[in-house]
Design a protein around this motif. Structure first.
Motif, PDB file in Angstrom:
ATOM      1  N   MET A   1       0.819  -1.215   0.000  1.00 23.48           N
ATOM      2  CA  MET A   1       0.000   0.000   0.000  1.00 23.48           C
ATOM      3  C   MET A   1       0.853   1.266   0.000  1.00 23.48           C
ATOM      4  SD  MET A   1      -2.745  -1.513  -0.356  1.00 23.48           S
ATOM      5  CE  MET A   1      -3.849  -0.109  -0.402  1.00 23.48           C
ATOM      6  N   GLN A   2       2.128   1.144   0.368  1.00 23.84           N
ATOM      7  CA  GLN A   2       3.034   2.286   0.296  1.00 23.84           C
ATOM      8  C   GLN A   2       3.339   2.674  -1.145  1.00 23.84           C
ATOM      9  OE1 GLN A   2       6.578   1.523   2.660  1.00 23.84           O
ATOM     10  NE2 GLN A   2       5.384   0.365   4.159  1.00 23.84           N
ATOM     11  N   HIS A   3       3.019   1.807  -2.076  1.00 28.62           N
ATOM     12  CA  HIS A   3       3.292   2.049  -3.496  1.00 28.62           C
ATOM     13  C   HIS A   3       2.095   2.667  -4.226  1.00 28.62           C
ATOM     14  CE1 HIS A   3       7.186  -0.178  -3.766  1.00 28.62           C
ATOM     15  NE2 HIS A   3       6.719  -0.673  -2.629  1.00 28.62           N
ATOM     16  N   VAL A   4       0.983   2.894  -3.515  1.00 31.53           N
ATOM     17  CA  VAL A   4      -0.232   3.421  -4.136  1.00 31.53           C
ATOM     18  C   VAL A   4      -0.248   4.942  -4.033  1.00 31.53           C
ATOM     19  CG1 VAL A   4      -2.757   3.461  -4.060  1.00 31.53           C
ATOM     20  CG2 VAL A   4      -1.529   1.316  -3.637  1.00 31.53           C
ATOM     21  N   ALA A   5      -0.393   5.602  -5.185  1.00 30.35           N
ATOM     22  CA  ALA A   5      -0.533   7.061  -5.201  1.00 30.35           C
ATOM     23  C   ALA A   5      -1.977   7.473  -4.976  1.00 30.35           C
ATOM     24  CB  ALA A   5      -0.042   7.629  -6.528  1.00 30.35           C
ATOM     25  N   GLY A   6      -2.915   6.697  -5.538  1.00 28.09           N
ATOM     26  CA  GLY A   6      -4.310   7.068  -5.402  1.00 28.09           C
ATOM     27  C   GLY A   6      -5.225   6.135  -6.162  1.00 28.09           C
ATOM     28  N   TYR A   7      -6.501   6.553  -6.234  1.00 29.54           N
ATOM     29  CA  TYR A   7      -7.552   5.705  -6.780  1.00 29.54           C
ATOM     30  C   TYR A   7      -8.452   6.523  -7.700  1.00 29.54           C
ATOM     31  CZ  TYR A   7      -6.109   2.971  -2.702  1.00 29.54           C
ATOM     32  OH  TYR A   7      -5.368   2.299  -1.768  1.00 29.54           O
TER      33      TYR A   7
ATOM     34  N   MET B   1     -14.020  -7.875  -3.088  1.00 33.00           N
ATOM     35  CA  MET B   1     -12.906  -8.343  -3.923  1.00 33.00           C
ATOM     36  C   MET B   1     -12.320  -9.626  -3.341  1.00 33.00           C
ATOM     37  SD  MET B   1     -10.580  -5.095  -4.974  1.00 33.00           S
ATOM     38  CE  MET B   1     -11.299  -3.546  -5.530  1.00 33.00           C
ATOM     39  N   ILE B   2     -12.039 -10.577  -4.217  1.00 30.10           N
ATOM     40  CA  ILE B   2     -11.383 -11.815  -3.799  1.00 30.10           C
ATOM     41  C   ILE B   2      -9.902 -11.559  -3.552  1.00 30.10           C
ATOM     42  CG2 ILE B   2     -10.865 -14.192  -4.450  1.00 30.10           C
ATOM     43  CD1 ILE B   2     -13.841 -13.591  -3.903  1.00 30.10           C
ATOM     44  N   HIS B   3      -9.248 -10.941  -4.515  1.00 27.05           N
ATOM     45  CA  HIS B   3      -7.827 -10.589  -4.389  1.00 27.05           C
ATOM     46  C   HIS B   3      -7.744  -9.105  -4.065  1.00 27.05           C
ATOM     47  CE1 HIS B   3      -6.877 -14.517  -6.056  1.00 27.05           C
ATOM     48  NE2 HIS B   3      -7.704 -14.261  -7.054  1.00 27.05           N
ATOM     49  N   LYS B   4      -7.262  -8.781  -2.882  1.00 28.94           N
ATOM     50  CA  LYS B   4      -7.233  -7.407  -2.405  1.00 28.94           C
ATOM     51  C   LYS B   4      -6.118  -6.615  -3.096  1.00 28.94           C
ATOM     52  CE  LYS B   4     -10.447  -8.639   0.504  1.00 28.94           C
ATOM     53  NZ  LYS B   4     -11.867  -8.410   0.162  1.00 28.94           N
ATOM     54  N   VAL B   5      -6.191  -5.292  -2.967  1.00 27.13           N
ATOM     55  CA  VAL B   5      -5.254  -4.416  -3.664  1.00 27.13           C
ATOM     56  C   VAL B   5      -3.808  -4.775  -3.329  1.00 27.13           C
ATOM     57  CG1 VAL B   5      -4.432  -2.037  -3.849  1.00 27.13           C
ATOM     58  CG2 VAL B   5      -6.905  -2.518  -3.899  1.00 27.13           C
ATOM     59  N   ALA B   6      -3.494  -4.954  -2.056  1.00 24.70           N
ATOM     60  CA  ALA B   6      -2.114  -5.259  -1.669  1.00 24.70           C
ATOM     61  C   ALA B   6      -1.646  -6.576  -2.287  1.00 24.70           C
ATOM     62  CB  ALA B   6      -1.993  -5.315  -0.149  1.00 24.70           C
TER      63      ALA B   6
END
Length: 287
Positions: A145-151, A214-219
Motif C-alpha cells: 500500500m506504500q506504493h499506491v498514489a491514489g484511486y 474483492m477476492i484478491h485485495k489491492v495489496a
C-alpha cells in the motif's frame, strides 16, 4: 486531494480538482512535471499540495477531461475478482485473472465511449482503478500500500463478442475504457476495501456492491503483479468488476449509441460517459 488531467483550448495540462474549479498545476509545475504521470514519477504530490488553497484557474465546464493517466506504461486489468461475478461466470481458478489494456483504448470523463460497429455485445463494467506512485519489484503484500498514489473510477467496457477464448481482443478497441474524472490521493482513502461501488446504465442501477467483496485485495494484486514485472509510477491496476454485467442478464443488457453509463465509487468519484458508435469502415480497417 483530487488530481485530474485535461485539455483546455487544445492545451493539455493537469491540476487539482476542487468543487469551484481546477487549479492548474501544469502552469505552476510544468517545468518540473509536464503531466500527472511525471508528477508521480518525481514523487512530487507533496509539492502539489502547497497549491491546494490557490485560486482556481479554469472551470470544469470549460475543459475536456483526459484519462487520469493518459499514457500509462502498463495497464493491468483483473478479471473475476468479485464473488458475485465469479458465480456468474462459474469461475473456479484461485489465481488472479490478468489481462492488459493499451493506453489508446482509454478515454476520459464526460467524453464519448465508442461502441465498435462490429459488436452487438458491448458490456459495462464499473471498477476501482489503483494508480501506482512508487516503483518496485517483488513487493511484499505488507509493503504494497506504500506504493499506491491514489484511486479512480474506471468503466472497463467489454466487447464480449470479440473476447473469444481470452479477453485481450474484447478490451482494446479505441476509447472503450473510461478513466476518471480524478485521482483521489491515497491518504484520503484509508481502506480501499470499504467503498460502495455502483454502475448505472440510463439511470438504472445495474451493479451494486462493495469493494470489500474483492477476492484478491489491492495489496495482494500489487504483490502478485510485481513478482513477474516491475511496477512504475503511473502504472494502473484495474481491480475487477462486481456482478450484474449485461452478458449474464436475462435477457442480456448491452450498451448502444446514446446510452449513458455512470460509475460511482464512494469517496473516489463519479465517472459518466455517453456511448457513440464507431464508423464501420474504421472497425473493418482495425480488424
Amino acid at each position: 486531494m483530487k488530481l485530474t488531467s485535461y485539455s483546455h483550448h487544445g492545451h493539455k495540462s493537469y491540476g487539482i480538482f476542487t468543487e469551484n474549479g481546477i487549479i492548474d498545476l501544469g502552469e505552476k509545475m510544468g517545468h518540473l512535471c509536464p503531466d500527472l504521470k511525471a508528477l508521480l514519477q518525481q514523487d512530487a504530490i507533496d509539492i502539489a499540495r502547497q497549491y491546494q488553497d490557490y485560486p482556481v484557474d479554469v472551470m470544469a465546464s470549460d475543459i475536456i477531461f483526459l484519462p487520469v493517466i493518459e499514457v500509462p506504461e502498463k495497464i493491468f486489468c483483473v478479471g473475476m475478482n468479485y464473488a458475485e461475478k465469479r458465480r456468474e461466470f462459474a469461475e473456479t481458478c484461485d489465481a488472479p485473472t490478468l489481462f492488459i489494456r493499451f493506453p489508446d483504448s482509454q478515454t476520459g470523463h464526460a467524453t464519448p465511449v465508442v461502441k465498435p460497429a462490429l459488436s452487438n455485445e458491448f458490456d459495462y463494467e464499473g471498477e476501482l482503478a489503483v494508480i501506482i506512485g512508487k516503483p518496485g519489484i517483488n513487493i511484499a503484500a505488507s509493503d504494497a500500500m506504500q506504493h499506491v498514489a491514489g484511486y479512480s473510477c474506471y468503466m472497463d467496457g467489454s466487447v464480449r463478442d470479440w473476447q473469444h477464448a481470452w479477453f485481450t481482443a474484447g478490451k482494446n478497441w479505441p476509447h472503450t475504457g473510461a478513466f476518471g474524472p480524478c485521482m483521489t490521493t491515497a491518504d484520503e482513502i484509508p481502506d480501499p476495501h470499504a467503498l460502495s461501488i455502483q454502475t448505472w446504465l440510463n439511470g438504472r442501477l445495474v451493479q451494486d456492491d462493495s469493494t470489500g467483496s474483492m477476492i484478491h485485495k489491492v495489496a495482494d494484486l500489487i504483490s502478485y503483479i510485481s513478482t513477474f514485472t516491475s511496477l512504475n509510477a503511473g502504472d494502473v491496476i484495474i481491480t475487477g468488476s462486481p456482478g450484474g454485467v449485461g452478458k449474464k442478464r436475462t435477457p442480456p443488457l448491452f450498451m448502444y449509441e446514446g446510452d449513458q453509463v455512470d460509475v460511482v465509487i464512494e469517496n473516489i468519484g463519479h465517472l459518466t460517459n455517453t456511448i457513440v458508435e464507431s464508423d464501420p469502415q474504421h472497425d473493418l480497417q482495425a480488424s
